[in-house]
Design a protein around this motif. Sequence first.
Motif, PDB file in Angstrom:
ATOM      1  N   ASP A  32       4.559  -6.811  12.416  1.00 54.85           N
ATOM      2  CA  ASP A  32       5.684  -6.449  11.549  1.00 54.85           C
ATOM      3  C   ASP A  32       5.122  -5.684  10.353  1.00 54.85           C
ATOM      4  OD1 ASP A  32       8.084  -6.211  10.286  1.00 54.85           O
ATOM      5  OD2 ASP A  32       8.502  -8.341  10.144  1.00 54.85           O
ATOM      6  N   TRP A  33       5.443  -4.402  10.287  1.00 54.76           N
ATOM      7  CA  TRP A  33       4.906  -3.480   9.276  1.00 54.76           C
ATOM      8  C   TRP A  33       6.021  -3.087   8.311  1.00 54.76           C
ATOM      9  CZ3 TRP A  33      -0.294  -1.682   9.543  1.00 54.76           C
ATOM     10  CH2 TRP A  33      -1.008  -2.194  10.639  1.00 54.76           C
ATOM     11  N   GLU A  34       6.061  -3.774   7.181  1.00 59.98           N
ATOM     12  CA  GLU A  34       7.029  -3.468   6.123  1.00 59.98           C
ATOM     13  C   GLU A  34       6.262  -2.790   4.986  1.00 59.98           C
ATOM     14  OE1 GLU A  34      10.119  -3.950   6.830  1.00 59.98           O
ATOM     15  OE2 GLU A  34       9.938  -5.342   8.499  1.00 59.98           O
ATOM     16  N   THR A  35       5.696  -1.622   5.309  1.00 59.23           N
ATOM     17  CA  THR A  35       4.860  -0.936   4.316  1.00 59.23           C
ATOM     18  C   THR A  35       5.725  -0.225   3.277  1.00 59.23           C
ATOM     19  OG1 THR A  35       4.714   1.099   5.588  1.00 59.23           O
ATOM     20  CG2 THR A  35       3.021  -0.582   5.998  1.00 59.23           C
ATOM     21  N   LEU A  36       5.210  -0.173   2.078  1.00 60.66           N
ATOM     22  CA  LEU A  36       5.946   0.433   0.979  1.00 60.66           C
ATOM     23  C   LEU A  36       6.224   1.911   1.235  1.00 60.66           C
ATOM     24  CD1 LEU A  36       7.205  -0.346  -1.676  1.00 60.66           C
ATOM     25  CD2 LEU A  36       5.014  -0.028  -2.783  1.00 60.66           C
ATOM     26  N   SER A  37       5.273   2.633   1.807  1.00 62.89           N
ATOM     27  CA  SER A  37       5.494   4.064   2.060  1.00 62.89           C
ATOM     28  C   SER A  37       6.614   4.272   3.074  1.00 62.89           C
ATOM     29  CB  SER A  37       4.203   4.735   2.530  1.00 62.89           C
ATOM     30  OG  SER A  37       3.731   4.132   3.719  1.00 62.89           O
ATOM     31  N   ASP A  38       6.630   3.484   4.154  1.00 64.00           N
ATOM     32  CA  ASP A  38       7.704   3.602   5.147  1.00 64.00           C
ATOM     33  C   ASP A  38       9.052   3.193   4.561  1.00 64.00           C
ATOM     34  OD1 ASP A  38       6.034   4.546   7.157  1.00 64.00           O
ATOM     35  OD2 ASP A  38       5.650   2.557   7.988  1.00 64.00           O
ATOM     36  N   ASN A  41      10.413   5.931   2.392  1.00 63.03           N
ATOM     37  CA  ASN A  41      10.932   7.036   3.208  1.00 63.03           C
ATOM     38  C   ASN A  41      12.312   6.713   3.761  1.00 63.03           C
ATOM     39  OD1 ASN A  41       8.749   8.737   2.829  1.00 63.03           O
ATOM     40  ND2 ASN A  41       7.674   8.009   4.651  1.00 63.03           N
ATOM     41  N   GLU A  42      12.505   5.487   4.189  1.00 63.75           N
ATOM     42  CA  GLU A  42      13.781   5.098   4.785  1.00 63.75           C
ATOM     43  C   GLU A  42      14.849   4.756   3.761  1.00 63.75           C
ATOM     44  OE1 GLU A  42      13.801   2.479   8.149  1.00 63.75           O
ATOM     45  OE2 GLU A  42      11.831   3.171   8.809  1.00 63.75           O
ATOM     46  N   TYR A  43      14.430   4.338   2.557  1.00 64.78           N
ATOM     47  CA  TYR A  43      15.372   3.928   1.520  1.00 64.78           C
ATOM     48  C   TYR A  43      15.023   4.624   0.203  1.00 64.78           C
ATOM     49  CZ  TYR A  43      16.130   0.214   4.935  1.00 64.78           C
ATOM     50  OH  TYR A  43      16.390  -0.482   6.085  1.00 64.78           O
ATOM     51  N   LYS A  78       0.996  -1.498  -1.399  1.00 60.64           N
ATOM     52  CA  LYS A  78       1.063  -1.096   0.009  1.00 60.64           C
ATOM     53  C   LYS A  78       2.168  -1.775   0.794  1.00 60.64           C
ATOM     54  CE  LYS A  78      -3.753   0.169   0.119  1.00 60.64           C
ATOM     55  NZ  LYS A  78      -5.099  -0.207   0.482  1.00 60.64           N
ATOM     56  N   GLY A  79       2.665  -2.913   0.343  1.00 61.61           N
ATOM     57  CA  GLY A  79       3.735  -3.600   1.033  1.00 61.61           C
ATOM     58  C   GLY A  79       3.260  -4.831   1.774  1.00 61.61           C
TER      59      GLY A  79
END
Length: 196
Positions: A32-38, A41-43, A78-79
Amino acid sequence: MIQLLSVAIVAGLFFGCWTRWFDRDDPSGSGDWETLSDLRNEYPGKICSKPLAIEARTLSGLTVAAAGDVIYLRDTTKGFVCRNQDQPRPKMCKDYRVRFSCPRSFCKVCWTQWYNRDAPSGTGDWESLTNLRTENPGQICVSPMSIEAVTSDTLTPALSTGQTFIYNQNEGLVCHNTDQESGLCLDYKVRFGCPC
């Protein structure tokens, strides 16, 4: 008692507000990758540039500690990452959601009215979010971003009273008479910061 006060200090002084919960991935692949950069990008615009803290929970509401997963990464730059390869076989990571605490300058908060549902007679002063929601249906948002508490008589900020209590936007304020040197809590009132 020290732990309760430190929670109060952290909740009241350093954090402005919490973002909403984000869940962009599930553990079906490598984890489960809840990275800050992703997430950014999505929000776009929903997470401040320099979060003060990160909180992760499973979709069912368990804390990371209660879920028992080995966590690869959990920080404000980094998340959050839970990798399946770090879990004992054949276990996979749970599905997590995350949120970030942001400075007050990022927060757009609308305040509820002040609530004072209890007095410190009996066991203490119980300005709990659960009780306040029951007694005031529909008046407090689902996910408060912040809380303020003051004494009902002099409007002294709760954190300046020297008393020990539970104090955060998820629980409200709960002061036990037995935790106080004087044997009695002050009478507090609270209000919650909600998204506008």
